[in-house]
Design a protein around this motif. Structure first.
Motif, PDB file in Angstrom:
ATOM      1  N   GLY A 110     -38.234  60.304 -22.505  1.00  0.00           N
ATOM      2  CA  GLY A 110     -36.948  60.965 -22.287  1.00  0.00           C
ATOM      3  C   GLY A 110     -35.884  60.013 -21.763  1.00  0.00           C
ATOM      4  O   GLY A 110     -34.732  60.038 -22.209  1.00  0.00           O
ATOM      5  N   GLY A 114     -34.257  59.625 -25.081  1.00  0.00           N
ATOM      6  CA  GLY A 114     -33.678  60.960 -25.046  1.00  0.00           C
ATOM      7  C   GLY A 114     -32.180  60.983 -25.305  1.00  0.00           C
ATOM      8  O   GLY A 114     -31.423  60.273 -24.644  1.00  0.00           O
ATOM      9  N   ARG A 115     -31.768  61.770 -26.249  1.00  0.00           N
ATOM     10  CA  ARG A 115     -30.352  61.908 -26.590  1.00  0.00           C
ATOM     11  C   ARG A 115     -29.903  63.369 -26.560  1.00  0.00           C
ATOM     12  O   ARG A 115     -28.768  63.657 -26.226  1.00  0.00           O
ATOM     13  N   ILE A 116     -30.805  64.269 -26.953  1.00  0.00           N
ATOM     14  CA  ILE A 116     -30.429  65.677 -27.071  1.00  0.00           C
ATOM     15  C   ILE A 116     -30.774  66.390 -25.758  1.00  0.00           C
ATOM     16  O   ILE A 116     -31.946  66.527 -25.403  1.00  0.00           O
ATOM     17  N   LYS A 117     -29.763  66.826 -25.044  1.00  0.00           N
ATOM     18  CA  LYS A 117     -29.965  67.517 -23.769  1.00  0.00           C
ATOM     19  C   LYS A 117     -30.504  68.927 -24.002  1.00  0.00           C
ATOM     20  O   LYS A 117     -30.130  69.598 -24.964  1.00  0.00           O
ATOM     21  N   SER A 122     -29.060  69.561 -17.702  1.00  0.00           N
ATOM     22  CA  SER A 122     -28.304  68.371 -18.106  1.00  0.00           C
ATOM     23  C   SER A 122     -29.076  67.061 -17.962  1.00  0.00           C
ATOM     24  O   SER A 122     -28.703  66.062 -18.557  1.00  0.00           O
ATOM     25  N   LYS A 124     -32.504  66.674 -18.556  1.00  0.00           N
ATOM     26  CA  LYS A 124     -33.755  66.697 -19.329  1.00  0.00           C
ATOM     27  C   LYS A 124     -33.397  66.675 -20.803  1.00  0.00           C
ATOM     28  O   LYS A 124     -32.367  67.219 -21.214  1.00  0.00           O
ATOM     29  N   THR A 125     -34.277  66.058 -21.601  1.00  0.00           N
ATOM     30  CA  THR A 125     -33.977  65.932 -23.031  1.00  0.00           C
ATOM     31  C   THR A 125     -35.053  66.580 -23.896  1.00  0.00           C
ATOM     32  O   THR A 125     -36.203  66.719 -23.475  1.00  0.00           O
ATOM     33  N   GLU A 127     -36.296  65.214 -26.535  1.00  0.00           N
ATOM     34  CA  GLU A 127     -37.280  64.179 -26.859  1.00  0.00           C
ATOM     35  C   GLU A 127     -38.340  64.080 -25.764  1.00  0.00           C
ATOM     36  O   GLU A 127     -39.533  63.967 -26.053  1.00  0.00           O
TER      37      GLU A 127
END
Length: 187
Positions: A110, A114-117, A122, A124-125, A127
């Motif tokens: 992550g 990690g890119r996608i929240k 806010s 944690k992702t 991924e």
């Protein structure tokens, strides 16, 4: 990232608890975990005033600046899980493995990729959460059948993503509870 890698390797080294569960009764494991926790608390306090060979180096390499108590919650989560779920050590072990490896892997992946929240979270992702689910599922398969292993990993993933308190306590407890419900009430 190197500091976080060391921290997560230390986190995952708790696998010795699962290994020892094949040789020691749960009560002795609980005593061992309490003893280790007390020892680490003492070392941590002494480290603030003195350099303790070996231990101070580990603390400096692995300790997060903003988190001085994570190891306490880590052991509390394991101790409570062992105490409550000692009636079925496969459940307890699976939940502990989900904490050890799922949480470590999700943090590393992550933070790095990690890119996608996640919605409503806010820091944690997606991924990281998918990594938690996959790794948690794989390690719990060493202890459980397919469906309970997946449900335990899913419960741990959701707990890690949305727990309002330090996730080291609720991850193994919620995972073990979900596994128990599946094994004893749904299958």
């Amino acid at each position: 990232m190197k500091k976080e890698l060391w921290r997560q390797l230390i986190h995952a080294s708790g696998v010795f608890i699962v290994v020892l569960s094949y040789f020691l009764p749960p009560q002795l494991l609980i005593i061992l975990c309490v003893t280790i926790l007390a020892f680490v608390v003492i070392v941590f306090r002494l480290d603030h005033q003195h350099h303790i060979p070996f231990f101070s180096t580990i603390l400096r390499v692995a300790k997060r600046d903003e988190d001085e108590r994570g190891f306490v919650y880590f052991f509390i989560g394991i101790i409570i899980t062992l105490y409550i779920f000692q009636f079925n050590m496969a459940i307890a072990n699976a939940a502990i493995l989900i904490l050890l490896f799922g949480d470590s892997a999700s943090t590393l992946i992550g933070r790095r990729f990690g890119r996608i929240k996640l919605p409503f979270q806010s820091h944690k992702t997606l991924e990281g959460s998918l990594t938690f689910l996959g790794v948690g599922f794989l390690v719990s398969l060493t202890q459980l059948p397919l469906i309970p292993a997946f449900i335990g990993a899913l419960a741990g993933t959701l707990t890690e993503a949305y727990s309002p308190i330090d996730d080291n306590v609720p991850i193994p407890l919620i995972s073990a509870l979900a596994i128990t419900v599946v094994i004893y009430f749904l299958i």
